[in-house]
Enzyme design. Structure first.
Site: not given
Ligand code: DGY
Length: 322
Positions: A240, A264, A269, A287, A289
């Site tokens: 985060r 990322d 954001e 972002h 991920g």
């Molecule tokens: C999450 O699931 O918290 C991620 O950051 C979104 O990909």
């Protein structure tokens, strides 16, 4: 036949997930695909039994206090829950559930990608080509660092951290970690554990951050902690954005104390700390991920499993957040 419960879906979701939601619920969904305002969310929630929400949705304590009494469960399409005031929801008897586990591999892949891009200056190289500035191969051009033999420090050795450790071993990296508690030997798999952040940071050459957001971790990586990393360290964050003090990281990127960074996630954001945009040695991703087809389907199905438990069977959600 009883009417299906009304479900507010705040964002567009992968087609297979939307299809299952529409099969089982009376779905209320916007066509727009960006986070909605608190007022819009409260208005759309009228009569809904559940809300399938996502990171970026404004579900702080004030919004939760205004939700209609019909709402029994908030199922977020994410593992992170820092956009939801969980205690405020609990106080109103609203259950909160998330989607852990299914995104661990995809997120670890992005962490590994950022580590490689930062170490090997991939963004700088690509910009050189796209901007027509490449004059050909040169012995000293864009020299990065090799990962083999480097100490990877994983901050937060949960599922994502452990997946990253598995991948990084394949690159010959030496695994070190800091966690609230030490892992059992089978999960540690030979990684070196540091009970204090100070000892951990001093030992870390490539830092990968995997800690949740929120007040407890806000600006965890501050100027003092950055100073503990050895000169020339790399910093990657796929957890985060709020866990990094952006001004301190940008200053360290400029001074060279931090060789390169890969991000990322961002504090506030989709806005970025402006200093990142002018720092050549930071790789920026939006972002991504969990952004694979397989993972986003699995996240959606897990969110629906949570909703089904509460709204169809009167049971606790399998992935309840407390
Ligand atoms: C999450 O699931 O918290 C991620 O950051 C979104 O990909």
């Amino acid at each position: 036949m009883t009417e299906p419960p009304t479900l507010l879906v705040t964002r567009r979701l992968p087609p297979a997930v939307e299809a299952r939601a529409r099969r089982d619920y009376a779905v209320r969904q916007r066509e727009e695909d960006e986070p909605l305002s608190a007022d819009a969310l409260v208005a759309l929630a009228e009569g809904a039994a559940g809300i399938l929400c996502a990171p970026g949705d404004p579900l702080g304590a004030e919004t939760i206090a205004r939700l209609p009494a019909s709402v029994r469960v908030l199922a977020t399409f994410s593992v992170g829950t820092d956009h939801i005031a969980v205690a405020a929801a609990r106080a109103r008897g609203i259950l909160v559930a998330n989607t852990p586990e299914v995104l661990s591999v995809a997120t670890a892949e992005i962490a590994m990608l950022l580590i490689l891009m930062a170490a090997r200056r991939a963004s700088e190289g690509e910009r050189l080509l796209r901007e027509g500035r490449w004059t050909g191969w040169a012995p000293t051009q864009l020299m990065g660092v090799t990962l083999a033999g480097k100490r990877l420090g994983i901050l937060g050795m949960g599922r994502i951290g452990r997946e990253l450790a598995r991948m990084a071993r394949g690159f010959g990296m030496d695994i070190h970690y800091h966690n609230r508690t030490r892992l059992p030997p089978d999960q540690e798999a030979g990684a070196a554990y540091y009970p204090t952040p100070e000892a951990f940071l001093r030992a870390t050459e490539v830092l990968s951050m995997h800690i949740p957001g929120g007040e407890a971790t806000r600006k965890w990586l501050n100027a003092e902690r950055i100073a503990l990393l050895p000169r020339g360290a790399i910093v990657v964050n796929t957890g985060r954005g709020g866990t990094v003090d952006d001004a301190a990281l940008v200053a360290a990127l400029h001074s060279g104390h931090i060789r390169a960074a890969g991000l990322d996630v961002y504090d506030g954001e989709p806005h970025l700390f402006p200093g990142y945009l002018s720092a050549p040695n930071v790789t920026l991703l939006p972002h991504l991920g969990s952004a694979t087809v397989e993972t986003r389907d699995a996240m959606g199905f897990r969110a629906l499993d949570n909703l089904d438990a509460v709204l169809k069977r009167g049971a606790p959600p399998p992935f309840e957040v407390r």
